[in-house]
Design a protein around this motif. Sequence first.
Motif, PDB file in Angstrom:
ATOM      1  N   THR A  11       0.843  -1.194   0.000  1.00  0.00           N
ATOM      2  CA  THR A  11       0.000   0.000   0.000  1.00  0.00           C
ATOM      3  C   THR A  11       0.875   1.239   0.000  1.00  0.00           C
ATOM      4  O   THR A  11       1.796   1.359   0.816  1.00  0.00           O
ATOM      5  CB  THR A  11      -0.898  -0.001   1.254  1.00  0.00           C
ATOM      6  OG1 THR A  11      -1.712  -1.162   1.199  1.00  0.00           O
ATOM      7  CG2 THR A  11      -1.771   1.231   1.285  1.00  0.00           C
ATOM      8  N   ASP A  15      -4.286   5.449   4.634  1.00  0.00           N
ATOM      9  CA  ASP A  15      -5.554   5.910   4.083  1.00  0.00           C
ATOM     10  C   ASP A  15      -5.796   7.367   4.449  1.00  0.00           C
ATOM     11  O   ASP A  15      -5.973   7.701   5.607  1.00  0.00           O
ATOM     12  CB  ASP A  15      -6.693   5.031   4.642  1.00  0.00           C
ATOM     13  CG  ASP A  15      -8.054   5.407   4.088  1.00  0.00           C
ATOM     14  OD1 ASP A  15      -8.112   6.360   3.291  1.00  0.00           O
ATOM     15  OD2 ASP A  15      -9.026   4.743   4.441  1.00  0.00           O
ATOM     16  N   ALA A 161       0.454   4.166 -10.449  1.00  0.00           N
ATOM     17  CA  ALA A 161      -0.738   4.289  -9.600  1.00  0.00           C
ATOM     18  C   ALA A 161      -1.959   4.606 -10.461  1.00  0.00           C
ATOM     19  O   ALA A 161      -1.874   5.370 -11.427  1.00  0.00           O
ATOM     20  CB  ALA A 161      -0.537   5.389  -8.564  1.00  0.00           C
ATOM     21  N   ASP A 162      -3.063   4.008 -10.125  1.00  0.00           N
ATOM     22  CA  ASP A 162      -4.337   4.354 -10.746  1.00  0.00           C
ATOM     23  C   ASP A 162      -4.699   5.778 -10.328  1.00  0.00           C
ATOM     24  O   ASP A 162      -4.366   6.219  -9.226  1.00  0.00           O
ATOM     25  CB  ASP A 162      -5.413   3.370 -10.287  1.00  0.00           C
ATOM     26  CG  ASP A 162      -6.727   3.556 -11.019  1.00  0.00           C
ATOM     27  OD1 ASP A 162      -7.488   4.477 -10.631  1.00  0.00           O
ATOM     28  OD2 ASP A 162      -7.012   2.806 -11.955  1.00  0.00           O
ATOM     29  N   GLU A 165      -6.175   6.086  -7.014  1.00  0.00           N
ATOM     30  CA  GLU A 165      -5.205   6.005  -5.928  1.00  0.00           C
ATOM     31  C   GLU A 165      -4.552   7.367  -5.703  1.00  0.00           C
ATOM     32  O   GLU A 165      -4.356   7.791  -4.559  1.00  0.00           O
ATOM     33  CB  GLU A 165      -4.130   4.970  -6.252  1.00  0.00           C
ATOM     34  CG  GLU A 165      -4.590   3.533  -6.259  1.00  0.00           C
ATOM     35  CD  GLU A 165      -3.437   2.605  -6.575  1.00  0.00           C
ATOM     36  OE1 GLU A 165      -2.769   2.139  -5.617  1.00  0.00           O
ATOM     37  OE2 GLU A 165      -3.179   2.341  -7.762  1.00  0.00           O
ATOM     38  N   VAL A 170      -7.286   3.822  -1.351  1.00  0.00           N
ATOM     39  CA  VAL A 170      -6.276   2.864  -0.912  1.00  0.00           C
ATOM     40  C   VAL A 170      -6.747   1.463  -1.278  1.00  0.00           C
ATOM     41  O   VAL A 170      -7.885   1.093  -1.012  1.00  0.00           O
ATOM     42  CB  VAL A 170      -6.031   2.967   0.607  1.00  0.00           C
ATOM     43  CG1 VAL A 170      -5.104   1.862   1.070  1.00  0.00           C
ATOM     44  CG2 VAL A 170      -5.428   4.323   0.946  1.00  0.00           C
ATOM     45  N   ARG A 171      -5.896   0.707  -1.925  1.00  0.00           N
ATOM     46  CA  ARG A 171      -6.220  -0.638  -2.365  1.00  0.00           C
ATOM     47  C   ARG A 171      -5.525  -1.649  -1.461  1.00  0.00           C
ATOM     48  O   ARG A 171      -4.333  -1.512  -1.168  1.00  0.00           O
ATOM     49  CB  ARG A 171      -5.779  -0.835  -3.812  1.00  0.00           C
ATOM     50  CG  ARG A 171      -6.338   0.215  -4.753  1.00  0.00           C
ATOM     51  CD  ARG A 171      -5.717   0.093  -6.130  1.00  0.00           C
ATOM     52  NE  ARG A 171      -6.054  -1.166  -6.762  1.00  0.00           N
ATOM     53  CZ  ARG A 171      -5.410  -1.681  -7.797  1.00  0.00           C
ATOM     54  NH1 ARG A 171      -4.361  -1.044  -8.302  1.00  0.00           N
ATOM     55  NH2 ARG A 171      -5.787  -2.835  -8.309  1.00  0.00           N
ATOM     56  N   ARG A 174      -2.137  -4.582  -4.786  1.00  0.00           N
ATOM     57  CA  ARG A 174      -1.780  -4.023  -6.087  1.00  0.00           C
ATOM     58  C   ARG A 174      -1.051  -5.085  -6.884  1.00  0.00           C
ATOM     59  O   ARG A 174      -0.749  -6.164  -6.368  1.00  0.00           O
ATOM     60  CB  ARG A 174      -0.896  -2.784  -5.930  1.00  0.00           C
ATOM     61  CG  ARG A 174      -1.552  -1.620  -5.182  1.00  0.00           C
ATOM     62  CD  ARG A 174      -0.735  -0.354  -5.333  1.00  0.00           C
ATOM     63  NE  ARG A 174      -0.856   0.184  -6.678  1.00  0.00           N
ATOM     64  CZ  ARG A 174       0.175   0.659  -7.385  1.00  0.00           C
ATOM     65  NH1 ARG A 174       1.391   0.645  -6.873  1.00  0.00           N
ATOM     66  NH2 ARG A 174      -0.013   1.143  -8.598  1.00  0.00           N
TER      67      ARG A 174
END
Length: 735
Positions: A11, A15, A161-162, A165, A170-171, A174
């Motif tokens: 990550t 967040d 990064a998307d 994001e 926060v994913r 990845r």
Amino acid sequence: MQDGNALPLSTPRPDPVGVGLPQFYIPATASLQERRPRTLKHGDTFAVFDHNGDILSGAGSPEGLFHRDTRHLSHLDLTLGGVRPMLLSSTLRDDNAVLTCDLTNPDLFQGERMVLERDLIHIRRSKFLWDRCCYERLAIRNFSDQRQRLRLELRFAADFADLFEVRGAVRPQRGALHVAEIGADTVLLAYTGLDGARRATRLRFDPAPASLTADTAVFDLDLPRRRRCSVHVEVTCTEEAPQQPVRKAFMLAIRDARRALRRSSSRAASVATSNEIFNEAVRRSVADLYMLMTDKAGGPYPYAGIPWFSTAFGRDAIITAYLMLWMDPEVARGVLWYLAEHQAMAEDPAADAEPGKILHEVRAGEMAELGEVPFRRYYGSVDSTPLFVMLAGAYLERTGDLATVRALWPNIAAALAWIDHYGDRDGDGFVEYGRKTEEGLANQGWKDSHDSIFHADGGLATGPIALCEVQGYVYAAKRAAAAIAAHLGDLERQGTLEREAETLRERFENAFWCEDLGTYALALDGEKRACRVRSSNAGHALFCGIAAPERAERVARHLMDTPSFSGWGVRTIANTEARYNPMSYHNGSVWPHDNALIALGLSRYGHKDAVTRLFEGLFAASEYMDLRRLPELFCGFPRRRGNGPTAYPVACSPQAWAAATPLALLQASLGLGFDPWQGRVRLDRPYLPGFLDEVCLRQVQLNGASIDLLIRRYGNQVVASVPVRTGDVSVVTIS
């Protein structure tokens, strides 16, 4: 997903959104205005740099090189002698083709000994985008009287990064970064996402660096006195092998980029006035609009804005095309074709799609492909569909291009069917919205913040919600469709649509008018209770023509009174309302495009004094803006003598519909209209604000003919003349 050479990603940061905050919230841990970023765009690629031309991304920063919603370069910084050069100037060409940053060396020391006095080495960075690639030329010149041996370093990184994001999402997982592939003058950085797609960034340098690693290129410069050298850098959002040497590719690409911009903007009318500052603002607006254009199969399509909305949006593109329709109707044609091609054909609750509905947003990043955000092809806007029909009618009225509108008629009919069936959820004659899943947007009008639709006591409205302006759009859509049907010879459909429009107008007056407020309610909630809030939405009722004339006058007065009008523009809600906050996104801020639509509405009802006040306020605001560029929005604090407007911290700039605002304000002031069937350009009660003594509209096209239109102000009188005319076109002025 990993392979033998892959490095798993963790990550990227804690967040920043937190629990309980609104969906798709854009965190503002730092103000974009502090850095005044520089932006470039071509096609599906855009870049955000700082003033030095660097990319210094971090929490809350949108900087980077992006392609199709993925950040392909997340860091790029230049040092000379181990330190960051000092900024001299940073500017975009008037046509947005090239970013130029002029830098110089600070005082350089070895220990306590000065080895190079400041301001002796000049670095000019020239950067532009073309065909998925960012090109850069570093021109370094030694102005000292001695030979200088200096180390220049470029450090770089790609996090892939998307965009969501970067915005703060926060994913939990990845994909994987791959080990960099390094050659003598090339570095290839790559990433394989959880969607299985491999995304790559290739960097090339000319001359080859003295040393090159996975994150740093080092150049040892040997500059004789008064001599110069150059370094070229190419960053491509693909791993395809290059076809040309870097320097040659740079020269070919900059030629093609400038030609493309000239070609796209050459079809548009141009504006020249007696006020050079306004001319600068208009030039920047036009340059921004054509930079934001992306060529689609059916024609040019304006992407919404940089950095967060550089993609196809339905509502934004329709309104942008409408605001600039008098100048370049080809944009409206491109928007109509693209949206017709992507019109929903079936029900899909996850995408808020229903047959006949017009697109809200398209995304191409990893998170959209995986369904982590619902926007791969998303239809959650209640107003795009009637706005689509409105634009089709306005395009026909502007151009007389019946062949295009005839071809679009099945899509127009499908949109009308959506309005009547799916749009009217409870059969009360109004169009309402309500998302189909918890992942969809909660509010689906243009004010789509979670708290933007509320009652007088501040309590949030619950759905399905019927917005004030949407009923106006539906009314105008049915009127537009009736006119199209008449041109197509379908008189029965014309009569039906006209009757439906009139019925809606009567229902709207009865349900939305608030006599004690002197304006229309913001919305009706799911229980048909009026949200009795003074808002800018009521101004859209004037734009659409649904307001009764006697009530339109009261709405105009309410919009221009101190609670609503900040002095810079009309606030989204009046400062007397429970949720008023001049620093909010939709509850007290000033949006230029909102004011442009209001101005067109005021002009429709003959309130030219109010149009002039809006025009003057927004022009005055642009004088304080970087590059004279109106942003997406700014804060709604009252105007104070000697002070500029207050910036909104995360406003997109440029933003397409904000860029089109000066063009629409000029149209509203002049009452500019068209009658292609009679070959006439109309000026309806033309008026010019005090800061404009003269306006010349050049190469205004109609039916293959063109005119230059010269408008001069003499006191309170305006006189129009035609210094240049090509073909059969006339001008009529309505007093």
